[in-house]
Motif scaffolding. Structure first.
Motif, PDB file in Angstrom:
ATOM      1  N   SER A  46     113.456 -38.073 -55.878  1.00 40.84           N
ATOM      2  CA  SER A  46     114.645 -37.207 -55.872  1.00 40.84           C
ATOM      3  C   SER A  46     114.763 -36.426 -57.175  1.00 40.84           C
ATOM      4  O   SER A  46     115.040 -35.225 -57.179  1.00 40.84           O
ATOM      5  CB  SER A  46     115.908 -38.050 -55.654  1.00 40.84           C
ATOM      6  N   LEU A  62     122.289 -33.266 -57.374  1.00 40.86           N
ATOM      7  CA  LEU A  62     121.493 -34.491 -57.256  1.00 40.86           C
ATOM      8  C   LEU A  62     122.437 -35.680 -57.257  1.00 40.86           C
ATOM      9  O   LEU A  62     123.232 -35.851 -58.182  1.00 40.86           O
ATOM     10  CB  LEU A  62     120.522 -34.592 -58.441  1.00 40.86           C
ATOM     11  N   ILE A 126     119.888 -32.623 -53.559  1.00 39.71           N
ATOM     12  CA  ILE A 126     118.953 -33.706 -53.246  1.00 39.71           C
ATOM     13  C   ILE A 126     119.786 -34.977 -53.125  1.00 39.71           C
ATOM     14  O   ILE A 126     120.445 -35.399 -54.082  1.00 39.71           O
ATOM     15  CB  ILE A 126     117.879 -33.876 -54.348  1.00 39.71           C
TER      16      ILE A 126
END
Length: 389
Positions: A46, A62, A126
């Motif tokens: 990730s 993220l 992500i």
């Protein structure tokens, strides 16, 4: 809170998160995403992917777990953690509703991340799963791409006792007509993934079948080579979908993961002379990679500072480390810790072992004994690593 309390904190359905998203105006529908699951490597994968997107000029969200030092590590945009003010305001504004539905810590964390990402007007987010996939709170998104890094035996009491059972849970992130990438597979898991992809009319790609140039990365563990290949496969598929990620962005993204995204605790060298390395690997699949890494590392003597949580098979974990190392066993500062009096009953008598409750004192002791050419490894649990970095 799963990371402190264990299985009792895990909610086995998507009802709460769906209700919570509705209350917030369904922020998860307001940004594009990539969904990442797997037993090991999903955090590194990730972070690598986020770094490459950032280098491509995309505004990148993220969300990962667990955090090591600061809760806000879970919610980043272009590598920067969200503000304390945002966290406080979100909780104050939604506390009554959260309590009404008895939402878990992880459900609130994910809701907060999605609300922040919607507010920040991202190009891409992500999203790393917390545990499993099918019933994970993150599994309400419809991503551009799904990624499953690998399958190993971990959280067997929750996800299943066999690799195929665990693969089935992770495969729950495969969505209708959304392509999926599998980082590593075995005969036991490949059929599970293929069948799920066929059911969902989803294209499936096995990263093991792809060959890429060797890009350098600041993530130094040899196990990162597999994660890198998974990321490169993902980028190839995302470019086919209309994203524009250049070779230069890939090169600089992989080279600058730590500075771009703040990833810590993956074969992280904390100092030299003696060398101190910290790694969060804590299950058989991850520890097999550490065993391989140690066998390829030059050192005179090995000092192991290890602590565990109480739901791990310690004997199995110790089988990955050499008998002739010097062991310093400690207790991570969390309610789930495996206490030293219990640990002493498990540790084989032939090990050269000291028992020092405090993690930092255990590390200090190891460093005081170690010579300059020795290696001090800190691990066994994410929480042990969190206390020393």
């Amino acid at each position: 809170m799963f990371q402190r309390s264990g299985a009792s904190a895990y909610k086995k359905d998507l009802g709460n998160i769906t209700t919570l998203m509705g209350h917030l105006g369904n922020p998860h529908k307001k940004f594009k995403s990539v969904h990442v699951a797997g037993t090991n490597g999903k955090g590194s994968t990730s972070h690598m992917l986020a770094s490459v997107f950032q280098e491509s000029g995309y505004k990148t969200g993220l969300t990962t777990s667990p955090h090591l030092k600061d809760f806000r590590e879970r919610i980043r945009v272009n590598g920067k953690v969200c503000s304390e003010e945002f966290v406080v305001e979100f909780v104050e504004k939604n506390a009554a509703f959260i309590e009404t539905i008895n939402a878990s810590f992880f459900e609130v964390s994910i809701a907060m991340a999605f609300a922040y990402f919607a507010e920040m007007n991202l190009d891409i987010a992500i999203i790393e799963t917390g545990l499993g996939g099918r019933l994970d709170s993150t599994n309400i998104i419809t991503p551009e791409l799904s990624i499953i890094t690998n399958i190993g035996l971990d959280h067997t009491g929750i996800l299943g006792e066999t690799l195929s059972e665990i693969a089935s849970e992770k495969a729950g992130i495969i969505k209708p007509s959304i392509p999926v990438i599998i980082g590593e597979s075995s005969t036991e898991t490949q059929d599970v993934f293929t069948q799920k992809a066929v059911e969902n009319n989803s294209e499936i790609y096995f990263a093991e079948n792809f060959i890429f140039p060797n890009y350098n990365s600041d993530l130094k563990g040899i196990y990162q080579e597999k994660n890198k290949r998974t990321v490169l496969t993902a980028i190839e598929m995302l470019n086919k979908q209309g994203f524009e990620i250049s070779q230069n962005a890939i090169q600089s993204g992989l080279k600058n993961v730590i500075s771009n995204t703040g990833l810590r605790g993956r074969w992280e060298i904390l100092q030299e002379n003696p060398t101190i390395i910290a790694d969060t690997a804590h299950n058989p699949h991850g520890l097999a990679e550490i065993q391989k890494q140690l066998s390829q590392t030059n050192y005179e003597n090995l000092h192991l500072v290890l602590g565990f949580v109480n739901d791990k098979d310690v004997r199995s974990i110790l089988s990955f480390f050499p008998d002739d190392a010097i062991y310093y066993f400690c207790e991570p500062d969390v309610p789930r810790k495996l206490e030293l009096n219990q640990l002493k009953q498990i540790i084989p008598e032939n090990l050269n072992a000291e028992f020092i409750p405090d993690v930092k004192k255990a590390l200090k002791r190891a460093v005081s004994v170690a010579e300059n050419e020795d290696l001090v490894y800190v691990g066994g649990s994410t929480f042990v690593v969190a206390e020393v970095i």
